[in-house]
Write an enzyme that holds these catalytic residues in place. Sequence first.
Site, PDB file in Angstrom:
ATOM      1  CE  LYS A 143      -2.823  -4.773   8.795  1.00 14.84           C
ATOM      2  NZ  LYS A 143      -2.919  -4.829   7.314  1.00 14.84           N
ATOM      3  CB  THR A 151      -0.951  -0.004   1.214  1.00 22.41           C
ATOM      4  OG1 THR A 151      -1.772  -1.166   1.148  1.00 22.41           O
ATOM      5  CG2 THR A 151      -1.847   1.214   1.223  1.00 22.41           C
ATOM      6  CG  ASP A 153      -2.731  -7.479   4.482  1.00 18.56           C
ATOM      7  OD1 ASP A 153      -2.956  -6.581   5.319  1.00 18.56           O
ATOM      8  OD2 ASP A 153      -3.513  -7.737   3.543  1.00 18.56           O
TER       9      ASP A 153
END
Length: 411
Positions: free
Chosen positions: A234, A81, A158
């Site tokens: 995360k 991202t 991720d």
Amino acid sequence: MTYSNSDPVEVDFAGQTLKGIYINKSGENAIVKLSSGYNICVPENLCKPRDAPYTAETPKASPLEQDSKLPLLSIISTGGTIASTVDYRTGAVSSKFTAEDILRSIPELGKIARYHTLQPFNVLSENMNPAMWQELAGAVFDEISKGSQGIIITHGTDTMLYSAAAVSFMLETPVPVIFVGAQRSADRPSSDNAMNAICSAKTGISELGEVVICMHTNSDDVTCSLHRATRVRKNHTSRRDAFQSVGRSPVGEVTYPEGKVTLAKDAVHRGEKTLRLSAKLEPHCGLIQYYPGMNPDVLDAFKGYKGLVISGTGLGHVGTDCIEKISALTKDGCTVVMTSQCQNGSVCDRVYETGRDLLNAGIIEAGSMLPEIALVKLMWVLANAVRKEDVARLMRTNLKGELDYDIRGCE
């Protein structure tokens, strides 16, 4: 006249003659991409064929100007991202920016250091794999060998913790190696890419000497936390402060926009380690989470694997009907490591009957290691252990801060 996709056409519209290519038909209208890059929808009867070939206008990037007096950092871009924008063809976010694009879009970086940029691959992080981890560790090693004073790795969030842990186990580094990502792409007003990148650059010239993940500390644009690569997870799908250290505090903090880097007492400092690469991994390892009522036959899927990490309940348990299958795996040469689904605390299979049966079945206790980190470590240990008996010893040894206290604490 019938047109095909990409046919060059001219459109007489609103007193202008517009040049472009024919895309497709929508009812009685045609979709035409103009040389400017914009699409228009006009009545198809306004189109006429054009002989001249269509050439899209491609802006030329200006050369990067760098200050030779500043310290040298390397930016290794892998995608994600932080290097993404909206693809208006699909409406989805896609990874398009290179490391140089990031430098151009965040001019503040040029005031902190000068940069060597490279892009070994460009993928969303769900497509990362152990072979890419090895290539990445090799690229980091090469950049440090050539004189880079710090490494910034842009990565999708991720699976960033897996890649960071893998590089940490494979590499002894005398300089900071910073994994950085973004939860929101650069085209969004709430994007965290610029602040995260600037804080990572400040960390790159700091006195840190280990592998960390640099992301927002909270939802405010005030500080970034530096999380040790082997003690981080995360914990949110989309919040900018999704990354949290587990079982310990971060090893550092970076203020924004001042860029002051403060390190924890136990942080590894620049120059403490000698550069060394041990990039072998055993990819035939798996990770499974136990759940109540799990059919023991699920474990048959791991027959032939070299290693398996089980995320067990509580102190490291599974249903008693799974123990026979686990014993069969260990007898067949598979190293089975037991971790816990709990965020804090240590595996201890000496308390309850089930745990003692698991020990007899041949499992290795992973102490306080997070399941994801245990998987990566197991891949590294199996590939680098000289003797079979070294595997259990190394899995129980705190190599890169993956254990937050002595693994023997449950005895």
